[in-house]
Design a protein around this motif. Structure first.
Motif, short mmCIF file in Angstrom:
data_model
loop_
_atom_site.label_atom_id
_atom_site.label_comp_id
_atom_site.label_asym_id
_atom_site.label_seq_id
_atom_site.Cartn_x
_atom_site.Cartn_y
_atom_site.Cartn_z
N GLU A 23 13.92 2.35 -36.29
CA GLU A 23 14.22 1.04 -35.71
C GLU A 23 14.50 1.15 -34.21
OE1 GLU A 23 13.97 -1.89 -37.37
OE2 GLU A 23 13.13 -0.56 -38.90
N TYR A 24 14.65 2.37 -33.71
CA TYR A 24 14.93 2.61 -32.30
C TYR A 24 13.84 3.50 -31.72
CZ TYR A 24 19.59 0.60 -32.95
OH TYR A 24 20.64 -0.26 -33.21
N LEU A 25 12.71 2.89 -31.39
CA LEU A 25 11.61 3.66 -30.84
C LEU A 25 11.99 4.21 -29.46
CD1 LEU A 25 8.43 1.58 -31.78
CD2 LEU A 25 9.49 3.48 -33.03
N ALA A 26 11.47 5.38 -29.15
CA ALA A 26 11.82 6.07 -27.90
C ALA A 26 10.58 6.19 -27.02
CB ALA A 26 12.40 7.45 -28.20
N ILE A 27 10.80 6.23 -25.71
CA ILE A 27 9.68 6.37 -24.77
C ILE A 27 10.18 7.02 -23.49
CG2 ILE A 27 9.76 4.24 -23.37
CD1 ILE A 27 6.75 3.87 -24.34
N SER A 28 9.30 7.70 -22.79
CA SER A 28 9.61 8.24 -21.46
C SER A 28 9.34 7.15 -20.44
CB SER A 28 8.74 9.46 -21.17
OG SER A 28 9.03 10.51 -22.06
N TYR A 29 10.29 6.98 -19.52
CA TYR A 29 10.19 5.87 -18.58
C TYR A 29 10.28 6.31 -17.13
CZ TYR A 29 11.23 1.71 -15.85
OH TYR A 29 11.20 0.73 -14.89
N GLY A 30 9.33 5.84 -16.36
CA GLY A 30 9.37 5.89 -14.91
C GLY A 30 8.79 4.58 -14.41
N GLY A 31 9.46 3.92 -13.50
CA GLY A 31 9.02 2.59 -13.08
C GLY A 31 8.35 2.54 -11.74
N PHE A 32 8.01 3.70 -11.18
CA PHE A 32 7.41 3.71 -9.84
C PHE A 32 6.02 3.07 -9.84
CE2 PHE A 32 10.52 7.14 -9.66
CZ PHE A 32 11.16 6.86 -8.46
N ARG A 33 5.81 2.14 -8.92
CA ARG A 33 4.53 1.45 -8.83
C ARG A 33 3.59 2.04 -7.79
NH1 ARG A 33 8.47 -1.16 -12.02
NH2 ARG A 33 7.87 -3.33 -12.45
N GLU A 34 4.15 2.59 -6.71
CA GLU A 34 3.35 3.02 -5.57
C GLU A 34 2.95 4.49 -5.71
OE1 GLU A 34 2.45 0.61 -3.64
OE2 GLU A 34 3.83 -0.78 -4.63
N ASN A 35 2.19 4.98 -4.74
CA ASN A 35 1.74 6.38 -4.81
C ASN A 35 2.73 7.33 -4.16
OD1 ASN A 35 1.32 5.89 -2.12
ND2 ASN A 35 -0.91 6.16 -2.19
N THR A 36 3.95 6.85 -3.95
CA THR A 36 5.04 7.69 -3.47
C THR A 36 6.33 7.24 -4.12
OG1 THR A 36 6.37 8.28 -1.54
CG2 THR A 36 5.25 6.16 -1.48
N ARG A 37 7.22 8.21 -4.38
CA ARG A 37 8.52 7.84 -4.94
C ARG A 37 9.50 7.37 -3.86
NH1 ARG A 37 10.55 12.37 -9.07
NH2 ARG A 37 9.83 13.77 -7.42
N ASP A 38 9.03 7.30 -2.62
CA ASP A 38 9.86 6.74 -1.56
C ASP A 38 10.08 5.24 -1.76
OD1 ASP A 38 10.03 9.21 -0.38
OD2 ASP A 38 8.40 8.83 1.06
#
Length: 406
Positions: A23-38
């Motif tokens: 009931e608690y599905l898990a996922i790896s999350y990163g929300g970066f949209r651009e081609n740099t983490r800046d």
């Protein structure tokens, strides 16, 4: 009573309640949209992501480091969503990045010494966990930090053991929640699966020290590096192309199951009480390299979607948490190569399009009213499966000469 919303949960949810709970599905999350983490995603952008994942029944996220503002924004976003809706649930497996000395510099990495920055990372993880104890249920010390192919930064198991013990001691002192779980998330080989050279005294002590084992398994990567399971055997030469692909995906599932079982057998020989969950496994949908048309031919949305469904079905049935990699495409991972495989592991791409793995959720209206960066969630290929299948190639035949990695 105003409205008829579900009553908020009054009992405290712990790691033992959610890990291994379908009931608690898990996922790896990163929300970066651009081609740099800046360019760090804002709290509002992350709140959009959280609503999308919640409708997918995802309730546990895995993060990777605490030295960037993304994670603090994530925790703020979840906290705000919980205040707006007391029934909203989202929990975090907080990653603390661990490096060796001289990692990511022009100097030669020293794998027998650790980076001075590790202490800062752990301290920040503790600080965040204290502040967001209702959200953070697991701390993972290191990401693929013990596997030797991580040549830029890997450390010896004694470094991971040191920080796991440190966190366990803080728990005993009452400075962290007693029900917080501590682990390390690493390749199956690092946990004693397969290569016996990893089976050291320090690893035995680490297995005893963690609250559970978080292992990674990647049949997709092995379609290039260990292709024996992947190539089409001569007995399937008469199969249709789709049948060949489907059979290969079943072999990929068995590959992951076997790696899980190898780790489980070893870990339980050291400590029979330990549970094993899958901290990472996924499948890219685009590759111009090892997994593309000119190599193992693993990368496409049909195979990725099939793998996702097979893995969810297996792990849910066996009550294994699968932190599927990953929620959204992130283009910073291979910024100089837009079609590099690392950029395309997400279930949703940067255009707000759900990939084949979750087309049914779009059809069911799960994402109605939700947007990502102003874009409604639609389907890749405009939902045309015939068009999608044009980009699907069968794995190499066993009779072909060149199927081994260069």
């Amino acid at each position: 009573m105003i409205g008829c919303s579900q009553e908020p949960k009054t009992t405290k949810i712990t790691a033992s309640d959610i890990l291994g709970n379908p009931e608690y599905l898990a996922i790896s999350y990163g929300g970066f949209r651009e081609n740099t983490r800046d360019v760090v995603p804002s709290v509002e952008q992350i709140k959009e992501d959280m609503k999308i994942l919640a409708t997918m029944n995802v309730k546990i996220l895995r993060t990777y480091n605490v030295h960037l503002d993304e994670v603090s924004n994530l925790l703020k976003a979840i906290s705000e969503l919980k205040k707006e809706d007391p029934t909203f649930e989202m929990y975090v497996m907080l990653g603390a990045w661990i490096d060796c000395k001289n990692s990511w510099t022009e100097l030669e990495p020293d794998h027998n010494l650790e980076s001075e920055r590790n202490a800062v990372e752990i301290a920040r993880a503790v600080e965040l966990t204290k502040k967001y104890a209702d959200i953070i249920k697991v701390i993972a010390v290191g990401n693929e930090a013990m596997i030797r192919w991580a040549t830029s930064y890997y450390v010896q198991p004694n470094v991971i053991l040191k920080w796991v013990n440190h966190l366990q001691e803080i728990k005993k002192k009452g400075e962290l929640p007693a029900d917080l779980w501590i682990t390390s998330s690493d390749d199956f080989a690092s946990w004693g699966g397969g290569d016996t050279s990893y089976r050291t005294k320090d690893l035995e002590q680490l297995i005893k020290a963690v609250d559970y084992v978080s292992m990674h398994t990647y049949p997709m990567h092995n379609s290039y590096y260990n292709p024996e399971f992947w190539v089409v055997p001569n007995t399937e030469n008469n199969f249709t192309d789709t049948e060949k692909v489907d059979a290969a995906m079943l072999r990929a599932l068995e590959f992951a199951k076997n790696q899980y079982q190898e780790v489980s057998s070893y870990v339980k020989s050291i400590d029979s009480t330990k549970t094993i969950h899958i901290g990472e496994s996924g499948w890219t949908t685009i590759s111009d390299g090892h997994y593309g048309e000119k190599s193992s031919r693993a990368a496409d949305e049909y195979k990725a979607g099939t793998y996702y469904k097979l893995m969810r079905e297996w792990t849910n049935k066996e009550k294994i948490s699968l932190f599927y990699f990953e929620a959204f495409d992130e283009q910073w991972k291979d910024a100089k190569n837009p079609v590099g495989s690392e950029n395309h592991f997400g279930l949703i791409n940067l255009k707000g399009e759900a990939k084949f793995a979750i087309w049914e959720m779009v059809d069911a209206g799960a994402f109605d009213g939700l947007t990502r960066d102003g874009m409604q969630i639609t389907k890749t290929y405009n939902g045309d499966k015939n068009a999608l299948m044009q980009d699907v190639f069968t794995p190499p035949l066993a009779s072909e000469k060149d199927v081994s990695p260069k």
